[in-house]
Design a protein around this motif. Structure first.
Motif, mmCIF file in Angstrom:
data_model
loop_
_atom_site.group_PDB
_atom_site.id
_atom_site.type_symbol
_atom_site.label_atom_id
_atom_site.label_comp_id
_atom_site.label_asym_id
_atom_site.label_seq_id
_atom_site.Cartn_x
_atom_site.Cartn_y
_atom_site.Cartn_z
ATOM 1 N N GLY A 119 33.028 -7.387 -32.964
ATOM 2 C CA GLY A 119 32.148 -8.574 -33.043
ATOM 3 C C GLY A 119 30.659 -8.269 -33.039
ATOM 4 O O GLY A 119 29.786 -9.531 -32.998
ATOM 5 N N SER A 120 30.060 -7.155 -32.814
ATOM 6 C CA SER A 120 28.741 -6.970 -32.591
ATOM 7 C C SER A 120 28.171 -6.431 -33.766
ATOM 8 O O SER A 120 28.709 -5.975 -34.784
ATOM 9 C CB SER A 120 28.446 -6.167 -31.212
ATOM 10 O OG SER A 120 28.828 -4.829 -31.401
ATOM 11 N N LEU A 121 26.599 -6.019 -33.636
ATOM 12 C CA LEU A 121 25.969 -5.410 -34.737
ATOM 13 C C LEU A 121 25.575 -4.054 -34.439
ATOM 14 O O LEU A 121 25.296 -3.884 -33.289
ATOM 15 C CB LEU A 121 24.690 -6.222 -34.811
ATOM 16 C CG LEU A 121 24.598 -7.315 -35.702
ATOM 17 C CD1 LEU A 121 25.663 -8.421 -35.144
ATOM 18 C CD2 LEU A 121 23.018 -7.778 -35.753
ATOM 19 N N ASN B 280 22.880 -17.005 -37.857
ATOM 20 C CA ASN B 280 23.222 -18.055 -38.741
ATOM 21 C C ASN B 280 23.853 -19.231 -38.248
ATOM 22 O O ASN B 280 24.435 -18.924 -37.293
ATOM 23 C CB ASN B 280 24.372 -17.254 -39.686
ATOM 24 C CG ASN B 280 23.713 -16.818 -40.978
ATOM 25 O OD1 ASN B 280 22.712 -16.773 -41.149
ATOM 26 N ND2 ASN B 280 24.638 -16.893 -42.112
ATOM 27 N N ARG C 36 19.049 -21.439 -40.455
ATOM 28 C CA ARG C 36 18.818 -20.132 -39.451
ATOM 29 C C ARG C 36 18.301 -20.306 -38.158
ATOM 30 O O ARG C 36 17.554 -21.413 -38.182
ATOM 31 C CB ARG C 36 17.811 -18.996 -40.313
ATOM 32 C CG ARG C 36 18.455 -18.329 -41.484
ATOM 33 C CD ARG C 36 19.233 -17.118 -41.077
ATOM 34 N NE ARG C 36 18.794 -16.195 -42.264
ATOM 35 C CZ ARG C 36 19.620 -15.033 -42.533
ATOM 36 N NH1 ARG C 36 20.699 -15.174 -41.910
ATOM 37 N NH2 ARG C 36 19.334 -14.199 -43.469
ATOM 38 N N ASP D 88 26.196 -17.409 -35.102
ATOM 39 C CA ASP D 88 26.487 -15.982 -35.564
ATOM 40 C C ASP D 88 25.236 -14.973 -35.359
ATOM 41 O O ASP D 88 24.548 -15.246 -36.544
ATOM 42 C CB ASP D 88 27.212 -15.579 -36.829
ATOM 43 C CG ASP D 88 28.800 -16.106 -36.532
ATOM 44 O OD1 ASP D 88 29.519 -15.688 -35.749
ATOM 45 O OD2 ASP D 88 29.220 -17.018 -37.126
ATOM 46 N N VAL D 89 25.037 -14.166 -34.726
ATOM 47 C CA VAL D 89 24.110 -13.218 -34.892
ATOM 48 C C VAL D 89 24.296 -12.355 -35.990
ATOM 49 O O VAL D 89 25.447 -11.808 -36.546
ATOM 50 C CB VAL D 89 23.861 -12.046 -33.762
ATOM 51 C CG1 VAL D 89 22.646 -10.990 -34.003
ATOM 52 C CG2 VAL D 89 23.656 -13.180 -32.405
ATOM 53 N N VAL D 90 23.279 -12.356 -37.084
ATOM 54 C CA VAL D 90 23.314 -11.434 -38.386
ATOM 55 C C VAL D 90 22.382 -10.397 -38.523
ATOM 56 O O VAL D 90 22.429 -9.362 -39.157
ATOM 57 C CB VAL D 90 23.314 -12.405 -39.648
ATOM 58 C CG1 VAL D 90 24.570 -13.197 -39.533
ATOM 59 C CG2 VAL D 90 22.035 -13.122 -39.570
ATOM 60 N N ASP E 145 25.658 -4.691 -44.179
ATOM 61 C CA ASP E 145 24.653 -5.669 -43.517
ATOM 62 C C ASP E 145 25.597 -7.002 -43.370
ATOM 63 O O ASP E 145 26.211 -7.435 -44.207
ATOM 64 C CB ASP E 145 23.588 -5.974 -44.724
ATOM 65 C CG ASP E 145 22.367 -6.883 -44.264
ATOM 66 O OD1 ASP E 145 22.740 -7.830 -43.144
ATOM 67 O OD2 ASP E 145 21.308 -6.663 -44.698
ATOM 68 N N GLU E 146 25.450 -7.637 -42.178
ATOM 69 C CA GLU E 146 26.153 -8.490 -41.703
ATOM 70 C C GLU E 146 25.489 -9.920 -42.452
ATOM 71 O O GLU E 146 26.433 -11.202 -42.486
ATOM 72 C CB GLU E 146 26.186 -9.059 -40.145
ATOM 73 C CG GLU E 146 26.709 -7.658 -39.349
ATOM 74 C CD GLU E 146 25.819 -6.337 -39.276
ATOM 75 O OE1 GLU E 146 24.729 -6.519 -39.981
ATOM 76 O OE2 GLU E 146 26.289 -5.488 -38.675
ATOM 77 N N GLU E 147 24.642 -9.969 -42.993
ATOM 78 C CA GLU E 147 24.256 -11.129 -43.572
ATOM 79 C C GLU E 147 24.718 -11.756 -44.850
ATOM 80 O O GLU E 147 24.732 -12.661 -45.215
ATOM 81 C CB GLU E 147 22.600 -11.054 -43.833
ATOM 82 C CG GLU E 147 21.630 -11.201 -42.443
ATOM 83 C CD GLU E 147 20.376 -11.235 -42.720
ATOM 84 O OE1 GLU E 147 19.950 -12.170 -43.265
ATOM 85 O OE2 GLU E 147 19.659 -10.386 -42.212
ATOM 86 N N CYS F 237 27.864 -12.038 -45.263
ATOM 87 C CA CYS F 237 28.894 -13.156 -45.015
ATOM 88 C C CYS F 237 28.305 -14.070 -43.789
ATOM 89 O O CYS F 237 28.858 -15.236 -43.456
ATOM 90 C CB CYS F 237 30.198 -12.792 -44.473
ATOM 91 S SG CYS F 237 30.177 -11.790 -43.023
ATOM 92 N N GLY F 238 27.295 -13.879 -43.260
ATOM 93 C CA GLY F 238 26.752 -14.690 -42.023
ATOM 94 C C GLY F 238 27.182 -14.277 -40.628
ATOM 95 O O GLY F 238 27.088 -15.052 -39.888
ATOM 96 N N SER F 239 28.146 -13.010 -40.512
ATOM 97 C CA SER F 239 28.457 -12.959 -39.040
ATOM 98 C C SER F 239 29.049 -11.383 -39.013
ATOM 99 O O SER F 239 28.800 -10.684 -40.445
ATOM 100 C CB SER F 239 29.668 -13.923 -38.907
ATOM 101 O OG SER F 239 30.922 -13.309 -39.401
ATOM 102 N N THR G 12 27.363 -11.155 -28.284
ATOM 103 C CA THR G 12 27.257 -10.309 -29.711
ATOM 104 C C THR G 12 26.064 -9.361 -29.388
ATOM 105 O O THR G 12 26.073 -8.219 -29.868
ATOM 106 C CB THR G 12 27.148 -11.306 -30.833
ATOM 107 O OG1 THR G 12 28.230 -11.954 -30.923
ATOM 108 C CG2 THR G 12 27.083 -10.551 -32.121
#
Lengths: 743, 495
Positions: free
Chosen positions: A354-356, B359, B344, B371-373, A310-312, A314-316, B327
C-alpha cells in the motif's frame, strides 16, 4: 595472541602509510546515487575481481558511489575500496582532512552515468556522471577518473528545455572505453515533451578542448532530437541494450543497436504512453505495462524491462507496483507484451504494502539469505535452517513505508522468505446437534467465511494430521491413514506452497453455498430466483432451497429437517442460468417470503470454504476437490505451477446436513521485506533510490571479496547506506548484519 | 532611531485611537515578515499587499501588520517586465501610511483574509508569543486605494479599546488554561484559514446571518465564513505538568472574536501546523509528536450539525485521521493546499522535504478517503504552499523552501517540479498569489532578510520562465546581525 599482536602491528603500519581520509560528507539531500566502475587502465581493483580466470562481478568492479547532496549543491563520492583500509570512506579533498566536494548545478537531484556492456555482456561505466534537477535546463558533467573528480566543462551545459529524465550510453561489446558516449536528455517546456541525443567525447580533455575551440558555427556540443510530442512529458528514460533476435512483426528491431524506453505522462497522470524507440529509424513500439510508468530499470542485455507503475492512474497505491515487459519480440499493433511469471501467467505487479515505490534495483545472480525447510523423510521431521539462495535476476524495491521488498525478477514473483512449507496443523470433524438459527452460516453475502454457530455438544475430534505429512517439495500431502486416500483414510490434503495464507478451511456436508445465502426474493419472483451473476454456478440441480419470512408464526415452521428461524419451507433447484435459479415448487407457507438460501445437495454435497479465500468449490463424497488460484509469493524450490489445494474426503464424515471437517491451514508465507534499523542509521524511515552490485570489500586479514550488496540513499536521514545480502536477513537490518550508513 | 521617532510622531498625529505609543517595528518597513495576503483592486495594476511582521527577536515591544498600495511604490516593475541587465530592483520605500499599521503580538504566523462587502478585507493572524493571541484586523480601502487597518474587537472589549493595539483586546487561545484540566487550549497558534461558508438556507449560517445565493452573509452584509486556527505546541494537562499532551483546532466565526470552549475541536495527541478548508472539511497538517515519537500527517475536522435524540439540532465535532503516514513516511508536515476542484491535496513533508500529492475521494462526504499518489523531493525547509489555477490544465503549485531561499513550482500535468527560482531571500516563508492572466505574480516573505520578493510567472503554461521581479522593503540584516554581517546591503532599516 601473537597473531593478534601481529595484526595490530600491521594496522599501525597501515595507519602510518595510508592517506588520511574523511568519513563525513555532511550530506544534505541524498536523493540519487550511481555506482561507477574502475576505468580501463586504472588497474588494481579489476585484477582482484578475477578469480580462476573469470570475473566475479557483473563487469568491472564498482569503485565509487556518487551521491547527491542536493541542498549543498554538490556531489560526494564514496570510495568503495582501498587496498589498505577496512571499510569505506568518502574520497578526501586535496586537504585530506576534508571530504571532496564536487560543486555542480544548484540542487542536483538526478544522476546518470555512462553505461555500456562489455564483451561478456556485463555492465561497465565510463568517463562521466551527469547531474541535473527537474525544472532546470542545465546539466553538469563530472569526471569519474580519479584525476577528473570535478566538473569537466567550464559551465553546465544548457538543454533545450527543463530536464525531466536522463540516461547515458556508451555501447555494447566494449573492450575499451569508446571514443564517444551518448547522453540522452528528456525535456518538457510546458507544452511539448522531447528527447534529445547528445554525443560527447569520452575523454574529458577532448571535451574541454572542443569547448575551448567552439564557435557559433561549430559548437562543441550538439543535440539531436529523437522524440517530440505535444502535451506529454517524458518521465522516465532507459537505454535498452541491443538484443540479438529482437523483432517487431518478425522484422529486426534494435537487435544491433541500443534503443530507448520512454514513459510519458499526460492527463495529470491518468494516462501515459510507454514506448521502445529505435533512435535510428525513430520507430516507436508500445510497451504493454498496462498503464503509465514513472521509472524504469533493466539489467544485462535488456531483455526484461521493469517499470514502476504510476499510482495516479487509479488514484491510490492499489494500481502501483513493479511490472515487467519482455522486449524480445512484439507485434507492431500491440507492442511488447507483459512478462510471464513462472507459472506462465502474465506477471502481476510486485506491490509494496500500500505504499509507493521509491527505488528499484536489479542484480543478476544475486544471493539472498533465506530460511529453508529441510524435511527428513526417515524421521518424518522438518527443520528450518538458513542458506544463501541465488537468483538469476534478483530485484529489490524501496518503498515509502520504509521497507525494501525483494522479488524474483525472472519468475516475476515476490519471494517467500519463510521457506517452511504450507501445511495443515490440525483437523477436526464436527457434527452439529441443534443449530441455533436452523442452519450453519459459513459465509457472508460476498462469499467470505464468517464462522458458524451451534448449540450442544459436537461430536468427535479426530487426532491431528500426521507429523509433517508427506513432504513432496515444494508441496505437501497431509493425510490420516492411507495417503492415497484409500480405505480408512478420513482425508487427504495436497497443499502447495506459495498460494495460501494461514486460515481455516472448512468442508461441510450439505453446506450453505457462499454467495447464495439469505438472498432477497418476493412472491412476484415465482419460481425464478435471482442471484448475483457469477454465483449461480455454485448451485446445481438438486440443491435444496430454503425460504424465509420476516415474521414467524407461533410455533415456527417445520419441515422435518433443519429448522431455521423464519424458515417457511423448501424447494429444489431444477435449472441454473445466468443470474437465476429455477426451483420446482413454492411452499404454500411462503407467500410472504423475503429471502432464500441454497444448500448443497444431490451429486456434490460437500462445500469447501476458507476464511480468507471464501468459496473454494464443492465435491461428491469420495471425490477430490481441486482449488486453483494465482500464487501469492514464490517459495524456494518451486518448479511448477500447480493447484493451490486438493481435498479428498473419505467416508468417515457422517452424512448429516451441517457436519463438517475443519482444517487449520498454516501458510508459512511472508514477503521478503527488510527495513533499516534506526539504531544503526538515523532517521531511516524513507529509503530512496537503489543500486545492487557485488561491491569490493576488504576483510580483516587482507582478503578481498565481492559480496552482493544493496546500496541506497536515505533522504530522511541525509545518508547513503549499504546492506550486504550475505549478512542481512528479513526484518530490521542492523549494523550487526553488516548495515553501514555514510552521512 | 530618528526614523522610529518620526514614525511614532506620525502615528500620534494621525489621530488613531491608540491607548499608548506605538511600540511595534518601524512602520515603513517589514520586520521578520511571515504571513502575507494580496488583494486586487479594480483599476489598480498591482493591488494591495498586507504583511504580518513577527518581530522575532523582540527588538520591539510588539509585532505588526501593515498594508500598502503596491501601485504607489516607486519603481515597482510592471508585471512580466524583466530587465536582464538591471537585475531585480530593490524597492526599499514602501510608502506605508500610519493608518495602515496595527500592532499585533510578536511571533506572528500565517495570515488569511476574507473579503468584505465594500471591497475591503478582514485579516486573521495568530501569534505565538506570551498571550497566544489571535487577531482579526479590518481593512478599509479608500477610493485612493489607501488601506486603513483597525483591530476587530471581541464582544467583551471595553468601549474605549484601542483599534490599533490589537494585543490589548485580542482573545488568547490559552484563555482556559486555568481550568482544572488546563484544557482546552491552543498554545503557540500558527496556521490559519478562512473560507466563506456555503449554505442552502439561513439555518446553515447561524443566528442573525443570511444565505445569499448559496453563500452565508453576516448581519452587516459581509461574507461570513469559518476560521480555523492550528497550534504547533501541544497542550499538557494539567497545565505545566508535561503530561497527557493534547492538540486542538480552534474554529471561530469570521464575524466575531467571541471565544468559548465550544470553539475548540479536540484532535487528540499531536500538534498541527497548517490548515486549509475545503467545501466541508478543514484539512490540518501534523507536526512531529516527540512524546509519542510519531506523527499524524493529516487530520480532517469539522463542526457537524446533527439531530439529538429529541430531534433538536446540535453541533458536534468530527475528526478523521487520514492515515497518510502509513503510506508515506516523513517526519512531519508543514503547509497544505487543495486543488481548485478539491480532488487533490498537496502536503509539504519534512524529513525529508517532500511534496506529497494526495487524491481525495468524496471530499464532501462523511468520511473522505485520502490516498497518496505521488511524492516529489523538495529543497530544504519546505514551508508554505499555494495552488495557482490554470484554465484547461491542472493547477500549478508554488512552494516556499525556507532553508534554501527557493520557490519551486510543481506542475500536476508533468508530475514534477518545473521551476526552481533561486535567490528568493533568506528563509522564504509566506506566499501570496496575484493572478495576472496568462501569468501570475507571487509575493514571498523572506523572514530573515525582512523583504518581500516578487516572482513573475509571465505564462502559467511556461512556468520555467518564472523569475524574480524585485524586492519590497528594506533589508533588515544590517539591523539584526550588524553592519559587518555578510549580506548586509544597507543601513536602511534602523531603530
Amino acid at each position: 595472541m601473537r597473531w593478534v599482536a601481529l595484526v595490530a602491528g600491521m594496522a599501525l603500519l597501515f595507519a602510518c602509510s595510508q592517506t588520511p581520509t574523511s568519513s563525513l560528507a555532511k550530506l544534505v539531500g541524498s536523493q540519487d546515487l550511481v555506482l561507477v566502475d574502475e576505468l580501463p587502465g586504472e588497474g588494481g581493483l579489476a585484477d582482484l575481481a578475477i578469480v580462476d580466470g573469470r570475473w566475479v562481478t557483473q563487469g568491472t568492479p564498482s569503485k565509487y558511489l556518487f551521491v547527491t547532496s542536493v541542498d549543498t549543491n554538490e556531489l560526494r563520492v564514496l570510495q568503495l575500496y582501498r587496498p589498505t583500509q577496512l571499510g569505506r570512506s568518502f574520497v578526501p579533498a586535496p586537504n585530506p582532512i576534508e571530504t571532496l566536494s564536487i560543486p555542480v548545478i544548484a540542487r542536483p537531484s538526478m544522476l546518470a552515468v555512462d553505461e555500456g556492456l562489455n564483451a561478456n555482456g556485463a555492465r561497465v561505466t565510463g568517463s562521466y556522471v551527469y547531474a541535473a534537477r527537474p525544472g532546470s535546463a542545465v546539466i553538469s558533467i563530472v569526471g569519474t577518473a580519479p584525476s577528473e573528480l570535478r566538473v569537466v566543462t567550464p559551465s553546465p551545459i544548457p538543454t533545450p528545455g527543463p530536464v525531466t529524465a536522463l540516461a547515458a550510453w556508451m555501447g555494447s561489446g566494449l573492450t575499451k572505453l569508446p571514443d564517444t558516449t551518448e547522453l540522452f536528455v528528456a525535456t518538457f517546456d510546458g507544452r511539448r515533451g522531447a528527447v534529445y541525443r547528445v554525443p560527447l567525447p569520452s575523454s574529458p580533455a577532448v571535451l574541454r578542448a572542443a569547448i575551448a575551440n567552439a564557435t557559433p558555427a561549430n559548437p562543441a556540443i550538439q543535440a539531436e532530437i529523437l522524440f517530440d510530442v505535444d502535451a506529454e512529458a517524458v518521465m522516465a528514460l532507459q537505454v535498452m541494450p541491443p538484443l540479438a533476435g529482437r523483432t517487431v512483426d518478425g522484422q529486426p528491431f534494435c537487435d544491433t543497436t541500443a534503443c530507448l524506453a520512454i514513459a510519458t505522462r499526460r492527463a495529470a497522470g491518468l494516462d501515459g504512453r510507454n514506448l521502445l524507440i529505435d533512435p535510428k529509424s525513430l520507430r516507436a513500439v508500445p510497451l504493454d505495462f498496462q498503464g503509465p510508468v514513472r521509472d524504469f530499470a533493466t539489467i544485462g542485455n535488456g531483455f526484461r524491462l521493469f517499470g514502476v507503475l504510476d499510482e495516479e492512474k487509479c488514484g491510490s497505491a492499489e494500481c502501483g507496483g513493479v511490472l515487467a515487459v519482455d522486449t524480445g519480440a512484439a507485434s507492431g499493433a500491440t507492442g511488447f507484451a507483459r512478462a510471464l511469471d513462472f507459472s506462465g501467467e502474465p506477471m502481476l505487479p510486485i506491490t509494496t504494502g500500500g505504499s509507493l515505490p521509491t527505488g528499484l534495483a536489479l542484480g543478476q545472480g544475486a544471493q539472498l539469505r533465506q530460511t529453508l525447510e529441510v524435511y527428513d523423510a526417515g524421521s518424518n521431521t522438518r527443520e528450518v535452517g538458513l542458506a544463501l539462495v541465488g537468483y538469476d535476476l534478483l530485484g529489490v524495491v524501496a518503498s515509502s513505508n520504509g521497507q525494501l521488498t525483494f522479488f524474483d525478477g525472472l519468475a516475476g514473483m515476490p519471494i517467500d522468505y519463510d521457506a517452511r512449507r504450507t501445511t495443515v496443523s490440525s483437523a477436526s470433524m464436527l457434527v452439529p446437534a441443534v443449530l441455533s438459527d436452523g442452519g450453519i452460516a459459513f459465509t457472508g453475502a460476498d462469499g467470505g467465511f464468517i464462522g458458524y454457530t451451534a448449540e450442544g455438544p459436537l461430536t468427535e475430534t479426530i487426532p491431528p494430521v500426521q507429523d509433517g505429512g508427506i513432504s513432496t517439495e515444494p508441496w505437501r500431502i497431509i493425510s490420516v491413514g492411507n495417503p492415497d486416500g484409500g480405505d480408512g483414510s478420513p482425508y487427504v490434503l495436497d497443499v502447495s506452497d506459495g498460494y495460501l495464507l494461514t486460515q481455516n478451511l472448512v468442508v461441510i456436508y450439505e453446506g450453505l453455498l457462499p454467495g447464495l445465502v439469505r438472498q432477497p426474493t418476493t412472491y412476484s419472483d415465482g419460481t425464478t430466483l435471482f442471484v448475483t451473476t457469477g454465483y449461480e454456478g455454485r448451485a446445481s440441480p438438486g440443491d435444496r432451497v430454503f425460504f424465509y419470512v420476516d415474521s414467524v408464526p407461533d410455533g415456527g415452521f417445520t419441515d422435518g429437517g433443519v429448522t431455521a428461524v423464519g424458515e417457511c419451507g423448501q424447494a429444489r433447484v431444477t435449472a441454473v442460468d445466468a443470474g437465476i435459479l429455477l426451483v420446482d415448487s413454492l411452499p404454500p407457507e411462503c407467500v410472504d417470503r423475503t429471502s432464500f438460501s441454497v444448500r448443497a445437495s444431490g451429486l456434490k454435497p460437500y462445500v469447501a470454504a476458507a476464511d480468507l479465500e471464501g468459496y473454494l468449490g464443492r465435491a461428491a463424497v469420495g471425490d477430490t476437490l481441486t482449488y486453483t488460484r494465482r500464487y501469492l509469493v514464490k517459495p524456494f524450490g518451486w518448479t511448477e505451477n500447480r493447484p493451490a489445494l486438493r481435498v479428498t474426503l473419505g467416508d468417515t464424515l457422517p452424512l448429516v446436513t451441517g457436519a463438517y471437517w475443519t482444517f487449520a491451514l498454516e501458510g508459512g508465507l511472508a514477503s521478503y521485506v527488510m527495513s533499516i534499523d534506526s539504531q544503526s542509521c538515523s532517521s531511516p524511515w524513507l529509503p530512496g533510490r537503489l543500486a545492487m552490485a557485488r561491491l569490493p570489500t576488504l576483510y580483516e586479514g587482507g582478503t578481498t571479496d565481492f559480496p552482493w550488496t544493496v546500496a541506497g540513499v536515505l533522504p530522511s536521514g541525509n545518508s547513503v547506506y549499504e546492506i550486504p545480502l550475505s549478512g542481512a536477513f528479513r526484518g530490521a537490518v542492523t549494523s550487526t548484519d553488516g548495515l553501514r550508513c555514510y552521512r | 532611531m530618528r526614523i522610529l521617532t518620526a514614525s511614532v510622531l506620525v502615528l500620534a498625529l494621525s489621530g488613531c485611537p491608540t491607548t499608548g505609543a506605538y511600540t511595534g517595528p518601524p512602520i515603513n518597513q517589514l520586520y521578520y515578515p511571515t504571513g502575507i495576503v494580496h488583494v486586487d483592486r479594480p483599476g489598480n495594476p498591482h493591488g494591495l499587499l498586507f504583511v504580518a511582521n513577527a518581530n522575532f527577536d523582540k527588538r520591539f515591544a510588539t509585532g505588526s501588520v501593515v498594508g500598502f498600495d503596491l501601485n504607489r511604490i516607486p519603481g515597482i516593475p510592471p508585471f512580466g517586465a524583466f530587465d536582464p541587465d538591471g537585475g531585480a530592483p530593490q524597492l526599499a520605500a514602501l510608502n506605508i501610511q500610519a493608518e495602515a499599521v496595527v500592532q499585533v503580538a510578536s511571533f506572528t504566523g500565517e495570515m488569511a483574509g476574507l473579503e468584505t462587502r465594500d471591497g475591503g478585507v478582514r485579516l486573521y493572524v495568530p501569534s505565538r508569543s506570551e498571550g497566544n493571541n489571535f487577531h482579526a484586523i479590518d481593512v478599509a480601502i479608500g477610493p485612493d486605494d489607501q488601506p486603513a487597518l483597525s483591530c476587530v474587537l471581541p464582544p467583551d472589549a471595553p468601549a474605549n479599546a484601542s483599534l490599533t493595539d490589537c494585543p490589548a483586546t485580542a482573545p488568547s487561545l490559552t484563555t482556559f488554561e486555568f481550568s482544572e484540566s488546563g484544557l482546552p487550549r491552543a498554545p503557540a497558534p500558527f496556521g490559519v484559514s478562512v473560507r466563506a461558508r456555503r449554505c442552502a438556507g439561513a439555518d446553515d449560517c447561524g443566528a442573525g446571518r443570511s444565505c445569499d445565493n448559496g453563500t452565508c452573509r453576516a448581519a452587516n452584509g459581509d461574507l461570513f465564513g469559518d476560521v480555523w486556527v492550528t497550534h504547533i505546541t501541544q497542550a499538557d494537562s494539567p497545565l505545566a505538568s508535561g503530561k497527557d499532551l493534547q492538540a486542538f483546532a480552534v474554529r471561530l466565526d469570521s464575524d466575531s472574536l467571541a471565544l468559548t470552549e465550544s470553539n475548540y475541536v479536540w484532535l487528540g495527541p499531536g500538534a498541527t501546523s497548517s490548515v486549509v478548508q475545503g467545501q466541508r472539511w478543514a484539512y490540518l497538517s501534523g507536526r512531529y509528536n516527540s512524546s509519542t515519537q510519531s506523527v499524524n500527517l493529516m487530520r480532517l475536522a469539522e463542526k457537524r450539525k446533527v439531530m439529538d435524540s429529541s430531534g433538536n439540532p446540535v453541533v458536534v465535532d468530527a475528526v478523521v485521521s487520514a492515515g497518510l503516514e502509513s503510506t508515506y513516511r516523513v517526519g512531519e508536515a508543514r503547509g497544505v493546499a487543495l486543488s481548485s476542484d478539491e480532488k487533490r491535496l498537496y502536503l509539504l513533508g519534512r524529513a525529508p522535504d517532500s511534496l506529497i500529492v494526495v487524491n481525495i475521494s468524496d471530499p464532501t462526504g462523511d468520511a473522505p478517503l485520502l490516498d497518496v499518489v505521488r511524492a516529489v523531493p523538495l529543497p530544504e525547509g519546505s514551508n508554505q504552499i499555494r495552488t495557482i489555477p490554470r484554465p484547461g490544465r491542472s493547477d500549478l503549485v508554488a512552494i516556499t523552501c525556507t532553508g534554501q531561499g527557493v520557490v519551486v513550482l510543481y506542475d500536476d500535468d508533468v508530475g514534477d517540479l518545473v521551476a526552481q527560482v533561486q535567490g528568493v531571500g533568506l528563509q522564504s516563508f509566506g506566499l501570496a498569489v496575484a493572478l495576472r492572466p496568462p501569468g501570475a505574480r507571487l509575493f514571498v516573505t523572506n523572514f530573515s532578510d525582512g523583504r518581500v520578493a516578487l516572482i513573475d510567472i509571465p505564462d502559467l503554461n511556461r512556468p520555467q520562465e518564472a523569475r524574480i521581479a524585485g524586492y519590497l522593503g528594506a533589508q533588515q540584516l544590517c539591523l539584526t546581525r550588524g553592519a559587518t554581517t555578510p549580506g548586509c546591503m544597507s543601513n536602511e532599516v534602523a531603530q
